[in-house]
Design a protein around this motif. Structure first.
Motif, PDB file in Angstrom:
ATOM      1  N   TRP A 196      10.659 -10.137  -6.806  1.00  0.00           N
ATOM      2  CA  TRP A 196      11.104  -8.941  -6.091  1.00  0.00           C
ATOM      3  C   TRP A 196      12.337  -8.321  -6.754  1.00  0.00           C
ATOM      4  N   VAL A 197      13.252  -9.152  -7.206  1.00  0.00           N
ATOM      5  CA  VAL A 197      14.458  -8.634  -7.880  1.00  0.00           C
ATOM      6  C   VAL A 197      14.068  -7.799  -9.094  1.00  0.00           C
ATOM      7  N   LEU A 198      13.145  -8.304  -9.901  1.00  0.00           N
ATOM      8  CA  LEU A 198      12.713  -7.574 -11.097  1.00  0.00           C
ATOM      9  C   LEU A 198      12.022  -6.267 -10.716  1.00  0.00           C
ATOM     10  N   ARG A 199      11.264  -6.305  -9.629  1.00  0.00           N
ATOM     11  CA  ARG A 199      10.586  -5.091  -9.185  1.00  0.00           C
ATOM     12  C   ARG A 199      11.601  -4.028  -8.753  1.00  0.00           C
ATOM     13  N   LEU A 200      12.631  -4.456  -8.042  1.00  0.00           N
ATOM     14  CA  LEU A 200      13.646  -3.505  -7.573  1.00  0.00           C
ATOM     15  C   LEU A 200      14.568  -3.061  -8.714  1.00  0.00           C
ATOM     16  N   LEU A 201      14.820  -3.958  -9.660  1.00  0.00           N
ATOM     17  CA  LEU A 201      15.640  -3.573 -10.811  1.00  0.00           C
ATOM     18  C   LEU A 201      14.955  -2.506 -11.663  1.00  0.00           C
ATOM     19  N   SER A 202      13.629  -2.454 -11.586  1.00  0.00           N
ATOM     20  CA  SER A 202      12.895  -1.451 -12.365  1.00  0.00           C
ATOM     21  C   SER A 202      13.259  -0.032 -11.943  1.00  0.00           C
ATOM     22  N   GLU A 254       0.819  -1.217   0.000  1.00  0.00           N
ATOM     23  CA  GLU A 254       0.000   0.000   0.000  1.00  0.00           C
ATOM     24  C   GLU A 254       0.843   1.253   0.000  1.00  0.00           C
ATOM     25  N   SER A 255       2.141   1.134  -0.134  1.00  0.00           N
ATOM     26  CA  SER A 255       3.020   2.297  -0.052  1.00  0.00           C
ATOM     27  C   SER A 255       3.592   2.667  -1.410  1.00  0.00           C
ATOM     28  N   GLN A 256       3.560   3.965  -1.706  1.00  0.00           N
ATOM     29  CA  GLN A 256       4.126   4.443  -2.973  1.00  0.00           C
ATOM     30  C   GLN A 256       5.641   4.351  -2.983  1.00  0.00           C
ATOM     31  N   SER A 257       6.250   4.425  -1.829  1.00  0.00           N
ATOM     32  CA  SER A 257       7.723   4.408  -1.777  1.00  0.00           C
ATOM     33  C   SER A 257       8.262   3.094  -1.221  1.00  0.00           C
ATOM     34  N   GLY A 258       7.421   2.043  -1.217  1.00  0.00           N
ATOM     35  CA  GLY A 258       7.851   0.761  -0.665  1.00  0.00           C
ATOM     36  C   GLY A 258       9.075   0.197  -1.342  1.00  0.00           C
ATOM     37  N   ASN A 259       9.101   0.198  -2.677  1.00  0.00           N
ATOM     38  CA  ASN A 259      10.244  -0.344  -3.414  1.00  0.00           C
ATOM     39  C   ASN A 259      11.511   0.446  -3.126  1.00  0.00           C
ATOM     40  N   SER A 260      11.390   1.779  -3.048  1.00  0.00           N
ATOM     41  CA  SER A 260      12.556   2.624  -2.748  1.00  0.00           C
ATOM     42  C   SER A 260      13.117   2.306  -1.369  1.00  0.00           C
ATOM     43  N   CYS A 261      12.223   2.120  -0.403  1.00  0.00           N
ATOM     44  CA  CYS A 261      12.678   1.791   0.949  1.00  0.00           C
ATOM     45  C   CYS A 261      13.397   0.449   0.980  1.00  0.00           C
ATOM     46  N   LEU A 262      12.849  -0.537   0.278  1.00  0.00           N
ATOM     47  CA  LEU A 262      13.492  -1.846   0.220  1.00  0.00           C
ATOM     48  C   LEU A 262      14.870  -1.750  -0.424  1.00  0.00           C
ATOM     49  N   LEU A 263      14.961  -0.915  -1.451  1.00  0.00           N
ATOM     50  CA  LEU A 263      16.245  -0.727  -2.129  1.00  0.00           C
ATOM     51  C   LEU A 263      17.261  -0.099  -1.180  1.00  0.00           C
ATOM     52  N   GLN A 264      16.821   0.916  -0.424  1.00  0.00           N
ATOM     53  CA  GLN A 264      17.730   1.602   0.486  1.00  0.00           C
ATOM     54  C   GLN A 264      18.130   0.726   1.666  1.00  0.00           C
ATOM     55  N   LEU A 265      17.273  -0.203   2.027  1.00  0.00           N
ATOM     56  CA  LEU A 265      17.611  -1.135   3.104  1.00  0.00           C
ATOM     57  C   LEU A 265      18.560  -2.235   2.637  1.00  0.00           C
ATOM     58  N   GLY A 266      18.815  -2.293   1.327  1.00  0.00           N
ATOM     59  CA  GLY A 266      19.770  -3.273   0.798  1.00  0.00           C
ATOM     60  C   GLY A 266      19.169  -4.617   0.448  1.00  0.00           C
ATOM     61  N   PHE A 267      17.859  -4.645   0.133  1.00  0.00           N
ATOM     62  CA  PHE A 267      17.220  -5.918  -0.181  1.00  0.00           C
ATOM     63  C   PHE A 267      17.673  -6.481  -1.531  1.00  0.00           C
ATOM     64  N   LEU A 268      17.987  -5.605  -2.499  1.00  0.00           N
ATOM     65  CA  LEU A 268      18.358  -6.122  -3.827  1.00  0.00           C
ATOM     66  C   LEU A 268      19.629  -6.957  -3.789  1.00  0.00           C
ATOM     67  N   PRO A 269      20.754  -6.435  -3.245  1.00  0.00           N
ATOM     68  CA  PRO A 269      21.951  -7.293  -3.190  1.00  0.00           C
ATOM     69  C   PRO A 269      21.748  -8.532  -2.315  1.00  0.00           C
ATOM     70  N   LEU A 270      20.904  -8.414  -1.275  1.00  0.00           N
ATOM     71  CA  LEU A 270      20.637  -9.564  -0.421  1.00  0.00           C
ATOM     72  C   LEU A 270      19.902 -10.657  -1.193  1.00  0.00           C
ATOM     73  N   LEU A 271      18.844 -10.278  -1.916  1.00  0.00           N
ATOM     74  CA  LEU A 271      18.076 -11.264  -2.671  1.00  0.00           C
ATOM     75  C   LEU A 271      18.930 -11.919  -3.758  1.00  0.00           C
ATOM     76  N   LEU A 272      19.775 -11.132  -4.414  1.00  0.00           N
ATOM     77  CA  LEU A 272      20.662 -11.696  -5.435  1.00  0.00           C
ATOM     78  C   LEU A 272      21.632 -12.704  -4.813  1.00  0.00           C
ATOM     79  N   GLU A 273      22.113 -12.370  -3.621  1.00  0.00           N
ATOM     80  CA  GLU A 273      23.028 -13.282  -2.926  1.00  0.00           C
ATOM     81  C   GLU A 273      22.308 -14.560  -2.510  1.00  0.00           C
ATOM     82  N   LEU A 274      21.069 -14.432  -2.023  1.00  0.00           N
ATOM     83  CA  LEU A 274      20.295 -15.609  -1.622  1.00  0.00           C
ATOM     84  C   LEU A 274      19.980 -16.502  -2.830  1.00  0.00           C
ATOM     85  N   LEU A 275      19.760 -15.879  -3.974  1.00  0.00           N
ATOM     86  CA  LEU A 275      19.434 -16.637  -5.181  1.00  0.00           C
ATOM     87  C   LEU A 275      20.645 -17.320  -5.795  1.00  0.00           C
TER      88      LEU A 275
END
Length: 396
Positions: free
Chosen positions: A164-170, A121-142
């Motif tokens: 999620w990776v594709l969403r954050l890569l966008s 429900e958040s407009q900035s949810g993806n940005s927050c996840l990116l700033q928290l470092g979820f993208l490199p974490l998910l890539l590492e887990l994969l």
């Protein structure tokens, strides 16, 4: 609201000083710090990321304008700011648990579902996840650990994580994909591609597209182009019936941005696969024949691709079939251009094209509502074939 009166969200707090970040900069690990704090860390002789303790191959700092904007909004709006900030600490906790070696695949899947619920429900949810470092974490887990065989739990997690990776890569953070330059991680990518579901294959094809589209990851694009097993896997996708063929064609087309990749794809037999797909175009539920045609046209810059087309018993016929179709004109110009390329230097190709009915197809095209540019190309091909009908006819 004054800064002192508000509890600083975890996302906005420098991991070194534990104070509000005012000039955010991000390291290659995906971690963000206050500029002055990380500069002091480096000045003290440290060459690692303070949070992950990874050795930094590239110590450069990139200004994090997105985070700065979020912090400015938070300072202006206080408690009225986007509700995602109310859940930042929960997201940070989930991230920490995902990083744990003790986390099971079942827990990881549940964690991703919770993240979905917290951010949907958040407009900035993806940005927050990116700033928290979820993208490199998910890539590492994969891709961090090479598995010879994937369990059902691994496959289920991979489907969710790739989404999620594709969403954050966008958001354009393609440089994190460079981790795949490591042999072990690219090997994991290969295993996931070989053993994954149709959804996983489609997602990995989209990642290949992203890699090929960015100058930042051009070296990785070339490395993927040298992976013969992965190229074979992509080529096999072209004629599958589960919808993966569309993703495979797009990934192949994207890899063609480099000549070395084009050479390797042709050597692995991509021409025959694409021509078969085009020839059977009407049978496909989701028709990507125009995209396949564009890829063939691009590959025809290579002599071995021309030879592959001429040597394919149905190659010329497949192109002719796409010159004129009653339902649509998409792909017509590419088909005509491809025929011009192949017929210019080959008498065999010209004779085969004429024998397969190309003149009738071209005359039908000239009478249709296709673009003026397409008609110009059609007349060029007619002249090349030695036809006296090189002007637009009034009727057949």
């Amino acid at each position: 609201m004054k800064e002192a009166e508000m509890t600083i969200p975890h996302l906005f707090m420098c991991p070194i000083s534990l104070e509000l970040i005012k000039d955010p900069v991000t390291l290659c690990t995906g971690q963000t710090y206050e500029r002055s704090s990380i500069e002091k860390w480096f000045a003290a002789g440290n060459l690692t990321c303070p949070v992950t303790m990874q050795k930094l191959q590239d110590p450069s700092m990139v200004p994090n304008h997105t985070l700065r904007h979020l912090i400015d909004q938070w300072l202006r709006m206080g408690t009225h700011f986007d509700p995602i900030l109310c859940t930042v600490d929960c997201l940070a906790s989930l991230k920490k648990n995902l990083e744990s070696d003790e986390a099971t695949m079942e827990y990881k899947c549940q964690a991703l579902q919770k993240i979905q619920a917290l951010t949907e429900e958040s407009q900035s949810g993806n940005s927050c996840l990116l700033q928290l470092g979820f993208l490199p974490l998910l890539l590492e887990l994969l891709f961090g650990k090479a598995e010879s065989k994937l369990s059902q739990e691994c496959v289920k997690f991979a489907e969710q994580a790739l989404s999620w990776v594709l969403r954050l890569l966008s958001l354009g953070e393609y440089e994190y994909l460079d981790m795949l330059k490591e042999e072990s991680k690219l090997e994991s990518f290969q295993v996931l591609f070989d053993q994954g579901t149709g959804n996983i294959k489609r997602s990995l094809c989209q990642i290949i597209e992203a890699i090929s589209s960015s100058m930042e990851t051009r070296e990785l694009c070339a490395k993927i182009g040298k992976n013969r097993e992965l190229l074979k896997g992509l080529i096999l996708l072209v004629h599958q019936t589960d919808g993966a063929s569309d993703a495979g064609i797009k990934a192949i087309s994207a890899l063609c941005c480099l000549e070395s990749n084009r050479q390797n794809l042709v050597q692995e037999g991509v021409m025959n696969r694409l021509l078969t797909y085009i020839s059977d175009a009407e049978r496909h539920e989701r028709n990507s024949a125009p995209a396949a045609l564009l890829t063939v046209e691009l590959l025809l810059e290579l002599e071995n691709a021309k030879a592959a087309l001429i040597n394919n018993p149905n190659g010329i016929k497949a192109l002719i079939k796409m010159v004129f179709r009653f339902s649509e004109h998409e792909g017509s110009e590419s088909a005509v251009r491809s025929l011009i390329i192949i017929c210019t230097d080959s008498l065999q190709a010209r004779e085969e094209a004429i024998g397969a009915g190309v003149l009738t197809q071209l005359l039908l095209l000239l009478q249709s509502q296709c673009s003026g540019r397409t008609k110009t190309k059609a007349r060029m091909l007619l002249r090349l074939l030695g036809s006296k009908w090189d002007e637009e006819p009034k009727h057949l």
